[in-house]
Design a protein around this motif. Structure first.
Motif, PDB file in Angstrom:
ATOM      1  N   PHE A  19       0.834  -1.202   0.000  1.00  6.34           N
ATOM      2  CA  PHE A  19       0.000   0.000   0.000  1.00  6.34           C
ATOM      3  C   PHE A  19       0.870   1.255   0.000  1.00  6.34           C
ATOM      4  O   PHE A  19       0.615   2.191  -0.764  1.00  6.34           O
ATOM      5  CB  PHE A  19      -0.943   0.006   1.204  1.00  6.34           C
ATOM      6  N   GLU A  20       1.906   1.281   0.844  1.00  4.03           N
ATOM      7  CA  GLU A  20       2.797   2.441   0.912  1.00  4.03           C
ATOM      8  C   GLU A  20       3.521   2.665  -0.417  1.00  4.03           C
ATOM      9  O   GLU A  20       3.652   3.807  -0.862  1.00  4.03           O
ATOM     10  CB  GLU A  20       3.801   2.257   2.049  1.00  4.03           C
ATOM     11  N   LEU A  25       3.972   5.661  -5.575  1.00  2.10           N
ATOM     12  CA  LEU A  25       3.901   5.701  -7.039  1.00  2.10           C
ATOM     13  C   LEU A  25       2.791   6.629  -7.513  1.00  2.10           C
ATOM     14  O   LEU A  25       2.961   7.370  -8.481  1.00  2.10           O
ATOM     15  CB  LEU A  25       3.692   4.297  -7.605  1.00  2.10           C
ATOM     16  N   SER A  26       1.666   6.593  -6.821  1.00  2.00           N
ATOM     17  CA  SER A  26       0.537   7.452  -7.179  1.00  2.00           C
ATOM     18  C   SER A  26       0.887   8.918  -6.989  1.00  2.00           C
ATOM     19  O   SER A  26       0.613   9.750  -7.868  1.00  2.00           O
ATOM     20  CB  SER A  26      -0.677   7.073  -6.332  1.00  2.00           C
ATOM     21  N   GLU A  27       1.493   9.238  -5.848  1.00  2.00           N
ATOM     22  CA  GLU A  27       1.864  10.630  -5.577  1.00  2.00           C
ATOM     23  C   GLU A  27       2.911  11.146  -6.564  1.00  2.00           C
ATOM     24  O   GLU A  27       2.900  12.322  -6.921  1.00  2.00           O
ATOM     25  CB  GLU A  27       2.368  10.765  -4.142  1.00  2.00           C
ATOM     26  N   LEU A 123      16.467 -13.008 -14.836  1.00  2.00           N
ATOM     27  CA  LEU A 123      16.037 -12.655 -16.191  1.00  2.00           C
ATOM     28  C   LEU A 123      16.739 -11.399 -16.716  1.00  2.00           C
ATOM     29  O   LEU A 123      16.597 -11.053 -17.881  1.00  2.00           O
ATOM     30  CB  LEU A 123      14.516 -12.486 -16.236  1.00  2.00           C
ATOM     31  N   GLY A 124      17.473 -10.727 -15.853  1.00  2.00           N
ATOM     32  CA  GLY A 124      18.315  -9.612 -16.286  1.00  2.00           C
ATOM     33  C   GLY A 124      17.606  -8.278 -16.441  1.00  2.00           C
ATOM     34  O   GLY A 124      18.056  -7.432 -17.207  1.00  2.00           O
ATOM     35  N   VAL A 125      16.497  -8.075 -15.714  1.00  2.00           N
ATOM     36  CA  VAL A 125      15.798  -6.792 -15.809  1.00  2.00           C
ATOM     37  C   VAL A 125      15.881  -6.075 -14.473  1.00  2.00           C
ATOM     38  O   VAL A 125      16.134  -6.685 -13.425  1.00  2.00           O
ATOM     39  CB  VAL A 125      14.328  -6.971 -16.239  1.00  2.00           C
ATOM     40  N   ALA A 126      15.667  -4.762 -14.507  1.00  2.00           N
ATOM     41  CA  ALA A 126      15.675  -3.954 -13.286  1.00  2.00           C
ATOM     42  C   ALA A 126      14.496  -4.349 -12.414  1.00  2.00           C
ATOM     43  O   ALA A 126      13.403  -4.644 -12.909  1.00  2.00           O
ATOM     44  CB  ALA A 126      15.609  -2.478 -13.636  1.00  2.00           C
ATOM     45  N   VAL A 127      14.728  -4.353 -11.101  1.00  2.00           N
ATOM     46  CA  VAL A 127      13.706  -4.789 -10.152  1.00  2.00           C
ATOM     47  C   VAL A 127      13.612  -3.785  -9.017  1.00  2.00           C
ATOM     48  O   VAL A 127      14.614  -3.250  -8.552  1.00  2.00           O
ATOM     49  CB  VAL A 127      14.072  -6.174  -9.562  1.00  2.00           C
ATOM     50  N   GLU A 128      12.386  -3.533  -8.573  1.00  2.00           N
ATOM     51  CA  GLU A 128      12.132  -2.794  -7.339  1.00  2.00           C
ATOM     52  C   GLU A 128      11.255  -3.670  -6.479  1.00  2.00           C
ATOM     53  O   GLU A 128      10.457  -4.461  -6.982  1.00  2.00           O
ATOM     54  CB  GLU A 128      11.420  -1.466  -7.604  1.00  2.00           C
ATOM     55  N   THR A 129      11.390  -3.512  -5.171  1.00  2.00           N
ATOM     56  CA  THR A 129      10.548  -4.249  -4.256  1.00  2.00           C
ATOM     57  C   THR A 129       9.866  -3.260  -3.317  1.00  2.00           C
ATOM     58  O   THR A 129       9.988  -2.047  -3.503  1.00  2.00           O
ATOM     59  CB  THR A 129      11.370  -5.325  -3.510  1.00  2.00           C
ATOM     60  N   TYR A 130       9.166  -3.756  -2.365  1.00  2.00           N
ATOM     61  CA  TYR A 130       8.366  -2.908  -1.484  1.00  2.00           C
ATOM     62  C   TYR A 130       8.360  -3.460  -0.082  1.00  2.00           C
ATOM     63  O   TYR A 130       8.778  -4.565   0.162  1.00  2.00           O
ATOM     64  CB  TYR A 130       6.934  -2.785  -2.007  1.00  2.00           C
TER      65      TYR A 130
END
Length: 130
Positions: A19-20, A25-27, A123-130
């Motif tokens: 949620f955070e 991302l929304s803001e 898979l070699g792609v950029a990743v973000e987590t939460y």
């Protein structure tokens, strides 16, 4: 940003960290593109719930632009999975949906937002987590 199924499930389930991140991302007015295979996974899961759950998933998905898979993405997904399998010395254990999500990330040059960091790293792609 490319939301993976794990993020959207955690968001729909009210997990605080998801949620955070969604609020952040929304803001920031960050566009979140949902790959069509993620829609398939969410719909599949919702089919095991009741009518209210199915409706909730459908309504939630209306908030996101969906990126349809096309030939270019399918080819890129195959390349990414083959490279991950080769790097693993055989079968990497990555399911067939993750490379399709990774291909969207690669083509749009945007990170995948996921709790499944290991597979997307492979898979070699950029990743973000939460």
């Amino acid at each position: 940003m490319i939301p993976d199924t794990s993020f959207l499930i955690d968001l729909f389930d009210g997990r605080d960290s998801a949620f955070e991140k969604g609020l952040e991302l929304s803001e920031a007015k960050t566009v979140q593109r949902v790959p069509s295979p993620v829609v398939m996974e969410l719909t599949y899961g919702a089919e095991f719930g009741d009518e209210e759950e199915r409706r909730s998933v459908q309504n939630a998905l209306r908030m996101y632009p969906v990126v349809e898979q096309d030939e270019t993405m399918a080819l890129r997904a195959g390349q990414l999975l083959a490279r991950a399998d080769q790097n693993a010395g055989g079968e990497s254990g990555i399911d067939k949906v993750d490379p399709m999500v990774a291909a969207v990330s690669d083509i749009y040059d945007e990170p995948v937002l996921t709790a499944n960091v290991e597979d997307f790293d492979a898979l070699g792609v950029a990743v973000e987590t939460y």
